[in-house]
Design a protein around this motif. Structure first.
Motif, short mmCIF file in Angstrom:
data_model
loop_
_atom_site.label_atom_id
_atom_site.label_comp_id
_atom_site.label_asym_id
_atom_site.label_seq_id
_atom_site.Cartn_x
_atom_site.Cartn_y
_atom_site.Cartn_z
N SER A 280 0.84 -1.20 0.00
CA SER A 280 0.00 0.00 0.00
C SER A 280 0.87 1.25 0.00
O SER A 280 0.59 2.22 -0.71
N GLY A 281 1.94 1.23 0.79
CA GLY A 281 2.83 2.39 0.82
C GLY A 281 3.53 2.62 -0.51
O GLY A 281 3.66 3.77 -0.97
N LEU A 282 3.97 1.54 -1.16
CA LEU A 282 4.63 1.67 -2.46
C LEU A 282 3.67 2.22 -3.50
O LEU A 282 4.04 3.13 -4.27
N ALA A 283 2.45 1.71 -3.53
CA ALA A 283 1.47 2.21 -4.49
C ALA A 283 1.16 3.68 -4.24
O ALA A 283 1.05 4.49 -5.18
N TYR A 284 1.02 4.05 -2.98
CA TYR A 284 0.71 5.43 -2.61
C TYR A 284 1.83 6.38 -3.06
O TYR A 284 1.57 7.43 -3.66
N LEU A 302 -5.04 0.94 -1.59
CA LEU A 302 -5.87 -0.04 -0.90
C LEU A 302 -6.12 -1.28 -1.75
O LEU A 302 -6.09 -2.41 -1.26
N ILE A 303 -6.34 -1.07 -3.04
CA ILE A 303 -6.51 -2.21 -3.95
C ILE A 303 -5.20 -2.97 -4.08
O ILE A 303 -5.17 -4.20 -4.13
N GLY A 304 -4.10 -2.22 -4.10
CA GLY A 304 -2.79 -2.85 -4.25
C GLY A 304 -2.41 -3.73 -3.08
O GLY A 304 -1.60 -4.65 -3.22
N ALA A 305 -3.01 -3.49 -1.90
CA ALA A 305 -2.62 -4.24 -0.70
C ALA A 305 -3.62 -5.31 -0.29
O ALA A 305 -3.28 -6.22 0.45
N SER A 306 -4.87 -5.23 -0.76
CA SER A 306 -5.91 -6.13 -0.26
C SER A 306 -5.88 -7.46 -1.01
O SER A 306 -5.31 -7.58 -2.09
#
Length: 358
Positions: A280-284, A302-306
């Motif tokens: 999530s941090g990387l995507a953000y 959120l989509i990247g981490a779930s």
């Protein structure tokens, strides 16, 4: 770098009402629901076993109904005539796809090997180590299809982007899940639980979208955009109540197991927690570097981490058995999903001013 959202995408009905007391202290309610769920699951296991058995192809129907209550309010916001504007957010879509399919499965495989196969290996059953790691990989190999609508709504995410991203991930999943899992597990053939995959997409995407759009058209015809805003203010509390009820059910289903195997569950939770915050941090950060708007970066993170835990649980059971370490690892992912993703929501919301400061 421009962060503006096309005028036709952000409508009056997209505006999120100010938080009430219930929303402001959501973290407290989440903690209480976890405790209540574990306690009820331990005291009344037969009731929760009965509720847990009401399922089709590993998809629990009571939970599916609650997810409808959670995601339909967000889907009511969506104007399909504005979906073509999502092309302006191609950078956010590309970043989310990169995280979901090129980073998350491989980072989980590495974390599983590091923590379960090495650091925690002396404290875990030796015959289940490989199975635990396999369960973690199955958990990370497919992005979530339903709960991300809730996370996006709580982070004031752009609903058209969220729907488009989820739909695109579903299409990719049909073709990529089996070969990706086979590669990471070293298997020549993977049994994909197609019933679970297709039923989940139908229950969590197709049916709620149809219901929400029928409601939207009816309200627009009667009261216009003001009617949509008024409706959302009324049904938003029901969405949060459904979220907390889901949390009680999920922890109630596994109450006995949590009390019986707390150490193993804690060990399995470590790589899952790290991969959620890492991805999530990387995507953000990548969205910020690319100049995407915060209303896209938040759901992208959120989509990247779930995780698509229904598919993971079904695949683990079909490949390794119901009582396997792989099945237990995917269940831990189910338990962690709601509280951890809510913490990610809080992080992206609290950093919005920093994100938009350039």
């Amino acid at each position: 770098m421009n962060q503006s959202v096309p005028d036709s995408v952000e409508t009056k009905s997209d505006q999120k009402p100010a938080m009430n007391v219930f929303e402001r202290y959501l973290t407290i309610w989440v903690g209480l629901c976890i405790i209540v769920g574990i306690g009820l699951g331990h005291l009344f296991p037969a009731i929760f076993q009965a509720l847990g058995s009401v399922e089709v192809a590993q998809v629990n129907l009571p939970v599916a109904l609650l997810i409808w209550l959670m995601i339909i309010p967000m889907l009511v916001k969506i104007d399909f005539a504005s979906l073509d504007k999502v092309r302006h957010h191609w950078r956010g879509i590309g970043i989310t796809l990169f995280i979901n399919w090129a980073v998350k499965p491989f980072s989980m495989a590495f974390l599983g090997w590091l923590f379960i196969g090495y650091l925690f290996e002396p404290y875990l059953p030796a015959d289940q180590i490989t199975s635990y790691i396999a369960g973690l990989i199955l958990l990370a190999a497919a992005p979530c299809t339903a709960m991300v609508f809730v996370w996006s709504n709580l982070s004031d995410g752009e609903p058209h982007f969220t729907l488009s991203q989820v739909a695109l991930n579903d299409v990719i999943m049909v073709f990529a899940f089996a070969p990706l899992v086979g590669l990471l597990l070293g298997l020549s053939a993977i049994t994909v639980p197609w019933e679970t995959l297709l039923l989940s997409v139908g229950l969590y995407i197709v049916v709620p979208v149809i219901i929400a759009q029928m409601v939207r058209r009816y309200v627009l015809a009667k009261a216009g955009e003001d009617g949509i805003s008024a409706l959302l203010q009324k049904i938003q509390p029901a969405s949060l109540v459904a979220l907390l009820t889901t949390l009680v059910l999920l922890f109630g289903f596994q109450g006995e197991q949590i009390i019986a195997q707390p150490t193993i569950i804690a060990f399995l939770a470590v790589p899952i927690l790290i991969q959620v915050y890492f991805n999530s941090g990387l995507a953000y950060l990548l969205n910020r570097a690319a100049g995407e708007a915060h209303c896209v970066a938040a759901p992208s993170a959120l989509i990247g981490a779930s995780n698509f835990f229904e598919l993971a649980v079904a695949a683990a059971i079909s490949l390794f058995g119901f009582s396997s370490g792989a099945a237990l690892a995917t269940v831990v992912g189910v338990l962690i999903e709601v509280p951890v993703m809510l913490s990610v929501v809080k992080i992206v919301n609290s950093t919005k001013n920093w994100y938009e400061k350039r």
